[in-house]
Design an enzyme around this catalytic site. Structure first.
Site, PDB file in Angstrom:
ATOM      1  N   GLN A  94       0.830  -1.199   0.000  1.00 33.67           N
ATOM      2  CA  GLN A  94       0.000   0.000   0.000  1.00 33.67           C
ATOM      3  C   GLN A  94       0.872   1.259   0.000  1.00 33.67           C
ATOM      4  O   GLN A  94       2.058   1.197   0.302  1.00 33.67           O
ATOM      5  CB  GLN A  94      -0.935  -0.027   1.214  1.00 33.67           C
ATOM      6  CG  GLN A  94      -1.763  -1.312   1.225  1.00 33.67           C
ATOM      7  CD  GLN A  94      -2.808  -1.383   2.304  1.00 33.67           C
ATOM      8  OE1 GLN A  94      -3.331  -0.372   2.735  1.00 33.67           O
ATOM      9  NE2 GLN A  94      -3.132  -2.590   2.731  1.00 33.67           N
ATOM     10  N   GLU A 100      -4.561  -0.862   5.393  1.00 29.64           N
ATOM     11  CA  GLU A 100      -3.779  -0.365   6.531  1.00 29.64           C
ATOM     12  C   GLU A 100      -4.444   0.920   7.013  1.00 29.64           C
ATOM     13  O   GLU A 100      -4.876   1.732   6.195  1.00 29.64           O
ATOM     14  CB  GLU A 100      -2.337  -0.106   6.115  1.00 29.64           C
ATOM     15  CG  GLU A 100      -1.569  -1.385   5.830  1.00 29.64           C
ATOM     16  CD  GLU A 100      -0.084  -1.146   5.622  1.00 29.64           C
ATOM     17  OE1 GLU A 100       0.425  -0.121   6.112  1.00 29.64           O
ATOM     18  OE2 GLU A 100       0.559  -1.979   4.970  1.00 29.64           O
ATOM     19  N   ALA A 107       5.097   8.758  11.421  1.00 27.88           N
ATOM     20  CA  ALA A 107       5.936   7.969  12.331  1.00 27.88           C
ATOM     21  C   ALA A 107       7.387   8.399  12.191  1.00 27.88           C
ATOM     22  O   ALA A 107       7.905   8.525  11.068  1.00 27.88           O
ATOM     23  CB  ALA A 107       5.805   6.480  12.009  1.00 27.88           C
ATOM     24  N   LEU A 158      11.085   8.143  11.706  1.00 28.58           N
ATOM     25  CA  LEU A 158      11.878   7.084  11.073  1.00 28.58           C
ATOM     26  C   LEU A 158      13.019   6.666  11.990  1.00 28.58           C
ATOM     27  O   LEU A 158      13.587   7.486  12.716  1.00 28.58           O
ATOM     28  CB  LEU A 158      12.444   7.550   9.737  1.00 28.58           C
ATOM     29  CG  LEU A 158      11.487   7.590   8.541  1.00 28.58           C
ATOM     30  CD1 LEU A 158      12.270   7.792   7.251  1.00 28.58           C
ATOM     31  CD2 LEU A 158      10.665   6.323   8.416  1.00 28.58           C
ATOM     32  N   LEU A 159      13.370   5.391  11.932  1.00 29.12           N
ATOM     33  CA  LEU A 159      14.540   4.893  12.654  1.00 29.12           C
ATOM     34  C   LEU A 159      15.791   5.317  11.891  1.00 29.12           C
ATOM     35  O   LEU A 159      15.710   5.712  10.724  1.00 29.12           O
ATOM     36  CB  LEU A 159      14.470   3.369  12.756  1.00 29.12           C
ATOM     37  CG  LEU A 159      13.348   2.842  13.664  1.00 29.12           C
ATOM     38  CD1 LEU A 159      13.239   1.328  13.544  1.00 29.12           C
ATOM     39  CD2 LEU A 159      13.596   3.233  15.118  1.00 29.12           C
ATOM     40  N   ASP A 215      -1.324  -9.568  11.123  1.00 32.99           N
ATOM     41  CA  ASP A 215      -0.370  -9.430  10.008  1.00 32.99           C
ATOM     42  C   ASP A 215       1.076  -9.320  10.474  1.00 32.99           C
ATOM     43  O   ASP A 215       1.863  -8.599   9.886  1.00 32.99           O
ATOM     44  CB  ASP A 215      -0.767  -8.187   9.184  1.00 32.99           C
ATOM     45  CG  ASP A 215      -0.008  -8.096   7.869  1.00 32.99           C
ATOM     46  OD1 ASP A 215       0.239  -9.134   7.251  1.00 32.99           O
ATOM     47  OD2 ASP A 215       0.332  -6.971   7.449  1.00 32.99           O
ATOM     48  N   ASP A 260       5.195  -1.418  11.728  1.00 39.29           N
ATOM     49  CA  ASP A 260       4.129  -1.712  10.777  1.00 39.29           C
ATOM     50  C   ASP A 260       2.889  -2.288  11.467  1.00 39.29           C
ATOM     51  O   ASP A 260       2.647  -3.488  11.435  1.00 39.29           O
ATOM     52  CB  ASP A 260       4.648  -2.685   9.718  1.00 39.29           C
ATOM     53  CG  ASP A 260       4.003  -2.437   8.365  1.00 39.29           C
ATOM     54  OD1 ASP A 260       3.171  -1.527   8.274  1.00 39.29           O
ATOM     55  OD2 ASP A 260       4.320  -3.166   7.407  1.00 39.29           O
TER      56      ASP A 260
END
Length: 404
Positions: free
Chosen positions: A110, A147, A230, A232-233, A299, A319
């Site tokens: 997606q 999602e 979100a 980001l790492l 999921d 996720d």
């Protein structure tokens, strides 16, 4: 505030082991500083490009943008500390920082976008696909579900309330499709998918393997679109991550079942397989199972760890967009690892018992946490009520194991 009282509780003040230099994801040069560009813009540059003196009493760390402080704070035991003073600022940045670039993230079924801010921070944007009160139809397979942006927001706060702290911070945000995506994107493939709908709304659909077509377009009203942002790492070139296939992964086939669904003694063979044969990896996976059951996420096919810390570290719960799709029914198969292994961390069990009591009721805590989000109300009330019911089922499963 029930949330403030929860974080004062002794179960939320169990000390983390002492963090040594080798337990930190990054070893920071204490002299490296960031400073504002002389042009007066809000862009940051490293000290290698700017000759400035720090105000007296300030360390180089004080000059770092919040996202960089978040990255620097990651260690073997936690993604961020319980009493993290950065968290409110980081969430506010995700919701309000000016977006200077929007490109599509490759991979996945997606559409997702990577948004960049003037201070070089980046966020993963998942757009709104359906309304808060739409439930996943009963005839949908878990792998064809949408999602949900609000699931990402709620999952972060639920993970924190459970004291796992393994999901990067997420905030809701109302994005202007025209000014903050279409007009600034350098992604030619994405740019080709914008159109004006018959209702006069700005829409786009991007490129991906499943839900990227005019039938699944994302449309503003006329150009405002909700989404989750979100943090980001760190880039994988700086901090490698290892992806692990979950032993309780579903078959992702319409008629085949996975081995764990057919073999009641499946856990015995998992216990003999590295890395589940030693340390706390299996218990960490059961923590993740409980989080997934509470939000109805079927999921969870993979999880990740930071490579630097080997097998002795926490799991990243990334996720979570397929959580919170249904409130009227529960999916008991998600709890298979707990039921088959009959193992749980004592600290997790004690916290779950606490969250089932009136002063610390889980639904009340999550409702309070989500009330501060820019997109509040994030979850429809039936989803919050379902949490208390599901928590009861988790505790019943542990009770059944204890009786055995």
């Amino acid at each position: 505030s029930k949330l403030a009282a929860l974080f004062e509780h002794p179960l939320y003040n169990i000390p983390v082991p002492e963090v040594t230099e080798k337990d930190k994801l990054f070893i920071v040069n204490p002299m490296e500083k960031f400073s504002l560009r002389s042009s007066g813009s809000d862009e940051w540059v490293s000290s290698s490009k700017a000759e400035t003196l720090l105000p007296t009493g300030k360390t180089a760390y004080d000059t770092y943008p919040t996202w960089l402080k978040f990255h620097v704070g990651i260690n073997r035991y936690e993604l961020y500390p319980r009493r993290d003073p950065l968290l409110p600022t980081l969430l506010r940045d995700l919701a309000t920082q000016r977006i200077i670039s929007s490109v599509q993230k490759s991979g996945g079924t997606q559409l997702k976008l990577i948004m960049t801010f003037p201070n070089y921070g980046q966020a993963l944007f998942k757009p709104m696909k359906q309304t808060r009160d739409q439930e996943t139809p009963v005839d949908f397979f878990y792998f064809s579900d949408f999602e949900r942006h609000n699931a990402e927001i709620a999952a972060f706060h639920l993970d924190r309330i459970l004291d796992f702290r393994r999901i990067p911070p997420v905030s809701g945000r109302l994005v202007n499709i025209t000014k903050e995506i279409r007009d600034i994107t350098t992604d030619k493939k994405l740019a080709k998918t914008f159109f004006i709908s018959p209702a006069g709304n700005v829409c786009f659909y991007g490129e991906c393997s499943y839900y990227c077509s005019t039938e699944h377009a994302l449309c503003g009203k006329p150009d405002g679109l909700e989404g989750s942002m979100a943090a980001l790492l760190p880039d994988k070139t700086l901090a490698k991550r290892r992806s692990w296939r979950s032993p309780w992964r579903r078959s992702y086939h319409k008629s085949k079942k996975a081995e764990w669904e057919l073999n009641p003694n499946y856990c015995a063979q998992v216990r003999e397989t590295p890395p589940y044969d030693r340390g706390h990896r299996l218990l960490d996976l059961i923590d993740m199972t409980i989080l997934d059951f509470l939000m109805g996420n079927m999921d969870r096919h993979h999880y990740e760890t930071f490579e630097k810390f080997g097998n002795d570290t926490f799991l990243l719960h990334l996720d979570n967009g397929r959580g919170f799709g249904t409130h009227s029914r529960d999916e008991p198969s998600i709890l298979a690892p707990l039921q088959q292994c009959c193992s749980i961390k004592k600290s997790t069990y004690l916290r779950l018992q606490l969250l089932a009591t009136q002063p610390y009721r889980l639904s009340d805590l999550l409702r309070e946490a989500l009330a501060a989000d820019p997109l509040a109300p994030v979850l429809a009330e039936p989803h919050l009520r379902a949490l208390d019911r599901r928590l009861g089922k988790v505790l019943a499963a542990v009770g059944h194991c204890l009786a055995r």
